[in-house]
Scaffold this motif. Structure first.
Motif, PDB file in Angstrom:
ATOM      1  N   GLU A 197       0.835  -1.209   0.000  1.00 24.64           N
ATOM      2  CA  GLU A 197       0.000   0.000   0.000  1.00 24.64           C
ATOM      3  C   GLU A 197       0.872   1.262   0.000  1.00 24.64           C
ATOM      4  OE1 GLU A 197      -3.914  -1.838   2.334  1.00 24.64           O
ATOM      5  OE2 GLU A 197      -2.192  -1.124   3.505  1.00 24.64           O
ATOM      6  N   ALA A 198       1.952   1.242   0.766  1.00 23.79           N
ATOM      7  CA  ALA A 198       2.852   2.403   0.792  1.00 23.79           C
ATOM      8  C   ALA A 198       3.502   2.593  -0.583  1.00 23.79           C
ATOM      9  CB  ALA A 198       3.918   2.212   1.871  1.00 23.79           C
ATOM     10  N   ALA A 199       3.913   1.475  -1.198  1.00 21.04           N
ATOM     11  CA  ALA A 199       4.542   1.562  -2.528  1.00 21.04           C
ATOM     12  C   ALA A 199       3.564   2.169  -3.531  1.00 21.04           C
ATOM     13  CB  ALA A 199       4.980   0.173  -2.988  1.00 21.04           C
ATOM     14  N   ALA A 200       2.287   1.794  -3.441  1.00 23.13           N
ATOM     15  CA  ALA A 200       1.285   2.328  -4.373  1.00 23.13           C
ATOM     16  C   ALA A 200       1.122   3.836  -4.168  1.00 23.13           C
ATOM     17  CB  ALA A 200      -0.049   1.606  -4.166  1.00 23.13           C
ATOM     18  N   ILE A 201       1.211   4.291  -2.926  1.00 20.64           N
ATOM     19  CA  ILE A 201       1.076   5.735  -2.661  1.00 20.64           C
ATOM     20  C   ILE A 201       2.293   6.486  -3.211  1.00 20.64           C
ATOM     21  CG2 ILE A 201       0.947   7.473  -0.822  1.00 20.64           C
ATOM     22  CD1 ILE A 201      -0.734   5.421   0.790  1.00 20.64           C
ATOM     23  N   ILE A 202       3.481   5.897  -3.067  1.00 18.71           N
ATOM     24  CA  ILE A 202       4.678   6.562  -3.620  1.00 18.71           C
ATOM     25  C   ILE A 202       4.581   6.598  -5.150  1.00 18.71           C
ATOM     26  CG2 ILE A 202       7.201   6.499  -3.820  1.00 18.71           C
ATOM     27  CD1 ILE A 202       7.252   5.082  -1.070  1.00 18.71           C
ATOM     28  N   THR A 203       4.144   5.485  -5.732  1.00 16.87           N
ATOM     29  CA  THR A 203       4.002   5.435  -7.191  1.00 16.87           C
ATOM     30  C   THR A 203       3.014   6.500  -7.668  1.00 16.87           C
ATOM     31  OG1 THR A 203       4.513   3.069  -7.224  1.00 16.87           O
ATOM     32  CG2 THR A 203       3.300   3.940  -9.116  1.00 16.87           C
ATOM     33  N   ALA A 204       1.871   6.593  -6.972  1.00 18.03           N
ATOM     34  CA  ALA A 204       0.851   7.575  -7.386  1.00 18.03           C
ATOM     35  C   ALA A 204       1.360   9.006  -7.198  1.00 18.03           C
ATOM     36  CB  ALA A 204      -0.426   7.360  -6.578  1.00 18.03           C
ATOM     37  N   GLY A 205       2.153   9.222  -6.140  1.00 17.71           N
ATOM     38  CA  GLY A 205       2.596  10.584  -5.825  1.00 17.71           C
ATOM     39  C   GLY A 205       3.788  11.041  -6.630  1.00 17.71           C
ATOM     40  N   THR A 206       4.542  10.084  -7.192  1.00 23.87           N
ATOM     41  CA  THR A 206       5.777  10.464  -7.888  1.00 23.87           C
ATOM     42  C   THR A 206       5.744  10.114  -9.378  1.00 23.87           C
ATOM     43  OG1 THR A 206       6.801   8.304  -7.481  1.00 23.87           O
ATOM     44  CG2 THR A 206       7.152  10.008  -5.805  1.00 23.87           C
ATOM     45  N   GLY A 207       4.855   9.199  -9.760  1.00 24.34           N
ATOM     46  CA  GLY A 207       4.849   8.727 -11.146  1.00 24.34           C
ATOM     47  C   GLY A 207       5.915   7.680 -11.404  1.00 24.34           C
ATOM     48  N   ARG A 208       6.726   7.370 -10.383  1.00 26.64           N
ATOM     49  CA  ARG A 208       7.764   6.351 -10.562  1.00 26.64           C
ATOM     50  C   ARG A 208       7.262   5.028  -9.986  1.00 26.64           C
ATOM     51  NH1 ARG A 208      13.822   5.920  -7.942  1.00 26.64           N
ATOM     52  NH2 ARG A 208      14.382   4.045  -9.103  1.00 26.64           N
ATOM     53  N   PRO A 209       7.185   3.973 -10.797  1.00 31.27           N
ATOM     54  CA  PRO A 209       6.692   2.705 -10.258  1.00 31.27           C
ATOM     55  C   PRO A 209       7.627   2.166  -9.170  1.00 31.27           C
ATOM     56  CG  PRO A 209       6.802   2.658 -12.664  1.00 31.27           C
ATOM     57  CD  PRO A 209       7.541   3.880 -12.218  1.00 31.27           C
ATOM     58  N   VAL A 210       7.044   1.796  -8.055  1.00 26.87           N
ATOM     59  CA  VAL A 210       7.809   1.163  -6.971  1.00 26.87           C
ATOM     60  C   VAL A 210       7.191  -0.204  -6.730  1.00 26.87           C
ATOM     61  CG1 VAL A 210       8.445   1.291  -4.529  1.00 26.87           C
ATOM     62  CG2 VAL A 210       8.382   3.382  -5.906  1.00 26.87           C
ATOM     63  N   ARG A 211       8.000  -1.269  -6.913  1.00 30.62           N
ATOM     64  CA  ARG A 211       7.457  -2.622  -6.740  1.00 30.62           C
ATOM     65  C   ARG A 211       7.914  -3.191  -5.388  1.00 30.62           C
ATOM     66  NH1 ARG A 211      11.276  -2.387 -10.326  1.00 30.62           N
ATOM     67  NH2 ARG A 211      13.257  -3.388  -9.790  1.00 30.62           N
ATOM     68  N   VAL A 212       7.163  -4.172  -4.922  1.00 33.59           N
ATOM     69  CA  VAL A 212       7.501  -4.822  -3.657  1.00 33.59           C
ATOM     70  C   VAL A 212       7.944  -6.247  -3.949  1.00 33.59           C
ATOM     71  CG1 VAL A 212       6.632  -5.601  -1.407  1.00 33.59           C
ATOM     72  CG2 VAL A 212       5.887  -3.407  -2.353  1.00 33.59           C
ATOM     73  N   VAL A 213       9.122  -6.611  -3.439  1.00 30.94           N
ATOM     74  CA  VAL A 213       9.638  -7.975  -3.594  1.00 30.94           C
ATOM     75  C   VAL A 213       9.580  -8.619  -2.212  1.00 30.94           C
ATOM     76  CG1 VAL A 213      11.659  -9.365  -4.188  1.00 30.94           C
ATOM     77  CG2 VAL A 213      11.161  -7.261  -5.464  1.00 30.94           C
ATOM     78  N   HIS A 214       8.860  -9.719  -2.102  1.00 33.62           N
ATOM     79  CA  HIS A 214       8.715 -10.367  -0.800  1.00 33.62           C
ATOM     80  C   HIS A 214       9.920 -11.262  -0.540  1.00 33.62           C
ATOM     81  CE1 HIS A 214       4.801  -8.655  -0.095  1.00 33.62           C
ATOM     82  NE2 HIS A 214       4.511  -8.918  -1.352  1.00 33.62           N
ATOM     83  N   ALA A 215      10.473 -11.142   0.665  1.00 37.30           N
ATOM     84  CA  ALA A 215      11.698 -11.864   1.023  1.00 37.30           C
ATOM     85  C   ALA A 215      11.475 -12.596   2.341  1.00 37.30           C
ATOM     86  CB  ALA A 215      12.844 -10.867   1.174  1.00 37.30           C
ATOM     87  N   SER A 216      12.348 -13.566   2.615  1.00 36.33           N
ATOM     88  CA  SER A 216      12.311 -14.219   3.922  1.00 36.33           C
ATOM     89  C   SER A 216      13.079 -13.345   4.930  1.00 36.33           C
ATOM     90  CB  SER A 216      12.979 -15.596   3.849  1.00 36.33           C
ATOM     91  OG  SER A 216      14.361 -15.418   3.615  1.00 36.33           O
ATOM     92  N   ALA A 217      12.917 -13.658   6.217  1.00 33.19           N
ATOM     93  CA  ALA A 217      13.656 -12.904   7.237  1.00 33.19           C
ATOM     94  C   ALA A 217      15.166 -13.077   7.031  1.00 33.19           C
ATOM     95  CB  ALA A 217      13.236 -13.362   8.631  1.00 33.19           C
ATOM     96  N   ASP A 218      15.611 -14.277   6.624  1.00 32.53           N
ATOM     97  CA  ASP A 218      17.048 -14.505   6.398  1.00 32.53           C
ATOM     98  C   ASP A 218      17.561 -13.659   5.237  1.00 32.53           C
ATOM     99  OD1 ASP A 218      17.217 -16.239   8.475  1.00 32.53           O
ATOM    100  OD2 ASP A 218      17.214 -18.074   7.252  1.00 32.53           O
ATOM    101  N   GLN A 219      16.767 -13.616   4.163  1.00 29.56           N
ATOM    102  CA  GLN A 219      17.183 -12.787   3.015  1.00 29.56           C
ATOM    103  C   GLN A 219      17.231 -11.312   3.423  1.00 29.56           C
ATOM    104  OE1 GLN A 219      13.985 -14.130   0.510  1.00 29.56           O
ATOM    105  NE2 GLN A 219      15.350 -15.318  -0.826  1.00 29.56           N
ATOM    106  N   GLN A 220      16.265 -10.910   4.230  1.00 29.53           N
ATOM    107  CA  GLN A 220      16.201  -9.521   4.687  1.00 29.53           C
ATOM    108  C   GLN A 220      17.419  -9.179   5.551  1.00 29.53           C
ATOM    109  OE1 GLN A 220      14.248  -7.597   3.437  1.00 29.53           O
ATOM    110  NE2 GLN A 220      13.679  -5.925   4.777  1.00 29.53           N
ATOM    111  N   ALA A 221      17.803 -10.112   6.428  1.00 27.53           N
ATOM    112  CA  ALA A 221      18.974  -9.883   7.286  1.00 27.53           C
ATOM    113  C   ALA A 221      20.226  -9.733   6.415  1.00 27.53           C
ATOM    114  CB  ALA A 221      19.131 -11.032   8.276  1.00 27.53           C
ATOM    115  N   ALA A 222      20.340 -10.552   5.371  1.00 28.91           N
ATOM    116  CA  ALA A 222      21.506 -10.473   4.482  1.00 28.91           C
ATOM    117  C   ALA A 222      21.546  -9.117   3.777  1.00 28.91           C
ATOM    118  CB  ALA A 222      21.460 -11.615   3.459  1.00 28.91           C
ATOM    119  N   GLU A 223      20.372  -8.637   3.348  1.00 30.82           N
ATOM    120  CA  GLU A 223      20.275  -7.308   2.711  1.00 30.82           C
ATOM    121  C   GLU A 223      20.794  -6.223   3.662  1.00 30.82           C
ATOM    122  OE1 GLU A 223      18.709  -5.920  -0.090  1.00 30.82           O
ATOM    123  OE2 GLU A 223      18.499  -7.908  -0.999  1.00 30.82           O
ATOM    124  N   LEU A 224      20.348  -6.314   4.915  1.00 34.28           N
ATOM    125  CA  LEU A 224      20.714  -5.282   5.883  1.00 34.28           C
ATOM    126  C   LEU A 224      22.211  -5.334   6.201  1.00 34.28           C
ATOM    127  CD1 LEU A 224      17.554  -5.648   8.147  1.00 34.28           C
ATOM    128  CD2 LEU A 224      18.153  -3.632   6.782  1.00 34.28           C
TER     129      LEU A 224
END
Ligand SMILES: NC(=O)c1ccc[n+]([C@@H]2O[C@H](COP(=O)([O-])OP(=O)(O)OC[C@H]3O[C@@H](n4cnc5c(N)ncnc54)[C@H](OP(=O)(O)O)[C@@H]3O)[C@@H](O)[C@H]2O)c1
Length: 283
Positions: A197-224
């Motif tokens: 929902e937040a990504a959709a609001i940013i997309t609507a407000g900026t015109g730049r598409p923002v997509r959401v990629v669902h990750a596991s907690a382990d993948q998220q920890a590696a990203e961080l």
């Protein structure tokens, strides 16, 4: 002289608080490990260097406490500081806590503040400003037009740090005694939103598409970790993100309105005000 010592005074919440207090003519002392040379109110303060604490507290009757950010245990540095503040005559302490305590001993710290005369704990939900660079979430949106999260469709009551600062300012400018049942405030924005929902609001407000990629907690920890966050803290943050999925953060409160008389800013308003910050980098 009396006034407000603002720890984390250069951070997102602290600098907004400093600005609000100055606007009301309240003397402030801006604590930082690297105090600005051109700010007469700036003072060197380091949670890891207790020798800097007495001079920062001297003459102040109120304190805003931003515990050391990625510390797994804030108690050894903040606990004695709070006791010292009380001994030196500080009458009001406002702690920047969190709706989800990250550090294992964060609840103990909050309890110590609540038990102190004039102690109040603010427990904000996720910051809207996390969606802005240099936060890893905001940096990925700016760089790749993408949000990666383990939170699924779980919602968070995102709050603008300016509303946290306004709540803190209201508390720190009122020197009346704080009744026991008003020593803890969950602070949220007006609406809980999922990342899609937040990504959709940013997309609507900026015109730049923002997509959401669902990750596991382990993948998220590696990203961080890849974004430079220490491994143990990255694991805690990723677990908190995954905890959003079943609805742990899906709540809103009226505390900002109750404390400040003003409703909190909406995510849509936040996006309108910061739209330029999500522009794609030049190729
Ligand atoms: N992000 C979220 O969604 C969220 C949600 C709820 C609660 N919170 C809480 O909010 C806090 C972060 O607040 P913020 O975003 O306003 O801060 P911030 O922008 O990340 O800045 C951190 C502040 O802490 C100061 N600091 C860091 N280490 C220090 C040390 N060793 N000694 C003294 N000062 C130190 C920094 O000052 P100098 O660098 O100038 O020394 C800076 O002013 C954290 O405690 C977090 O748990 C965050």
């Amino acid at each position: 002289m009396t006034g407000v010592l603002v720890t984390g005074g250069t951070g997102k919440t602290g600098r907004e608080l400093v600005s609000l207090l100055r606007g009301q003519g309240v003397p402030v002392r801006v604590a930082s490990r690297n105090p600005a040379a051109d700010d007469p109110d700036a003072i060197r303060f380091d949670w890891d260097d207790p020798a800097t604490h007495p001079a920062a507290l001297a003459g102040q009757d109120r304190v805003f406490v931003v515990p050391p950010g990625q510390s797994l245990d804030p108690m050894p540095s903040v606990g004695p500081f709070l006791a010292q503040a009380q001994r030196l005559g500080v009458r009001k302490v406002v702690l920047l806590g969190s709706s989800i305590p990250l550090a294992p001993r964060a609840p103990e710290l909050a309890a110590q503040v609540r038990a102190q005369p004039g102690g109040v704990v603010l427990r904000p939900s996720g910051f809207m400003q996390n969606f802005l660079s240099p936060h890893p979430l905001g940096e990925r949106i700016r760089r790749d037009g993408e949000i990666r999260t383990a939170a699924g469709d779980g919602r968070v009551g995102w709050i603008d740090v300016r509303d946290i600062a306004a709540a803190a300012a209201a508390l720190l400018t009122d020197l009346d005694a704080v009744p026991g049942d008003q020593r803890d405030h969950l602070l949220t924005g007006p609406q809980a939103l999922s990342y899609p929902e937040a990504a959709a609001i940013i997309t609507a407000g900026t015109g730049r598409p923002v997509r959401v990629v669902h990750a596991s907690a382990d993948q998220q920890a590696a990203e961080l970790r890849a974004a430079g966050i220490p491994a143990q803290f990255a694991a805690i943050l990723a677990a908190a993100d995954a905890g959003v999925r079943p609805g742990r953060e899906d709540e809103v409160s009226t505390a900002v309105l109750d404390l400040t008389g003003q409703p909190p800013r909406s995510f849509t308003q936040f996006v309108q005000e910061h739209a330029a910050r999500w522009a794609a980098p030049a190729a």
